[in-house]
Design a protein around this motif. Sequence first.
Motif, mmCIF file in Angstrom:
data_model
loop_
_atom_site.group_PDB
_atom_site.id
_atom_site.type_symbol
_atom_site.label_atom_id
_atom_site.label_comp_id
_atom_site.label_asym_id
_atom_site.label_seq_id
_atom_site.Cartn_x
_atom_site.Cartn_y
_atom_site.Cartn_z
ATOM 1 N N THR A 160 -15.666 126.249 -41.278
ATOM 2 C CA THR A 160 -13.857 126.314 -41.940
ATOM 3 C C THR A 160 -13.902 125.895 -43.412
ATOM 4 N N SER A 161 -14.767 124.802 -42.988
ATOM 5 C CA SER A 161 -14.876 124.098 -44.795
ATOM 6 C C SER A 161 -16.047 124.381 -45.749
ATOM 7 N N SER A 162 -16.945 125.065 -44.930
ATOM 8 C CA SER A 162 -18.561 125.416 -45.507
ATOM 9 C C SER A 162 -18.350 127.043 -45.634
ATOM 10 N N ASN A 163 -17.578 128.088 -45.712
ATOM 11 C CA ASN A 163 -17.673 129.146 -44.747
ATOM 12 C C ASN A 163 -18.422 129.808 -44.406
ATOM 13 N N LYS A 164 -19.705 129.150 -43.513
ATOM 14 C CA LYS A 164 -20.795 129.166 -42.754
ATOM 15 C C LYS A 164 -20.611 129.504 -41.069
ATOM 16 N N ILE A 165 -21.712 130.635 -40.571
ATOM 17 C CA ILE A 165 -21.295 130.643 -39.534
ATOM 18 C C ILE A 165 -22.613 130.039 -39.071
#
Length: 90
Positions: A30-35
């Motif tokens: 959630t901090s980088s919005n990466k899978i």
Amino acid sequence: MRLLNDLIGKEVLDHTALVIGKVKDVEIDTSSNKIESVIISKGGIGESIGISKAESLVPFEMINRIGDKVILKKAINEAEQLVEELENEI
């Protein structure tokens, strides 16, 4: 989030085109919005009626290509081994 909705339910194949299962869910940082990883249900009759517990956690780096199907770079057992190694480092 459209990508996530499109990804969930796709069939997953290993590098030899062996069908492993389907994408059941996705873990996101959630901090980088990466899978970070995808959760793959391994199929069978239990999956079709919603009672299967056979799942694998596959790091997103193990995915080679996403199209009509998700294709992994390696076999699922190698992906599971990588997850164990990463967990041991933490």
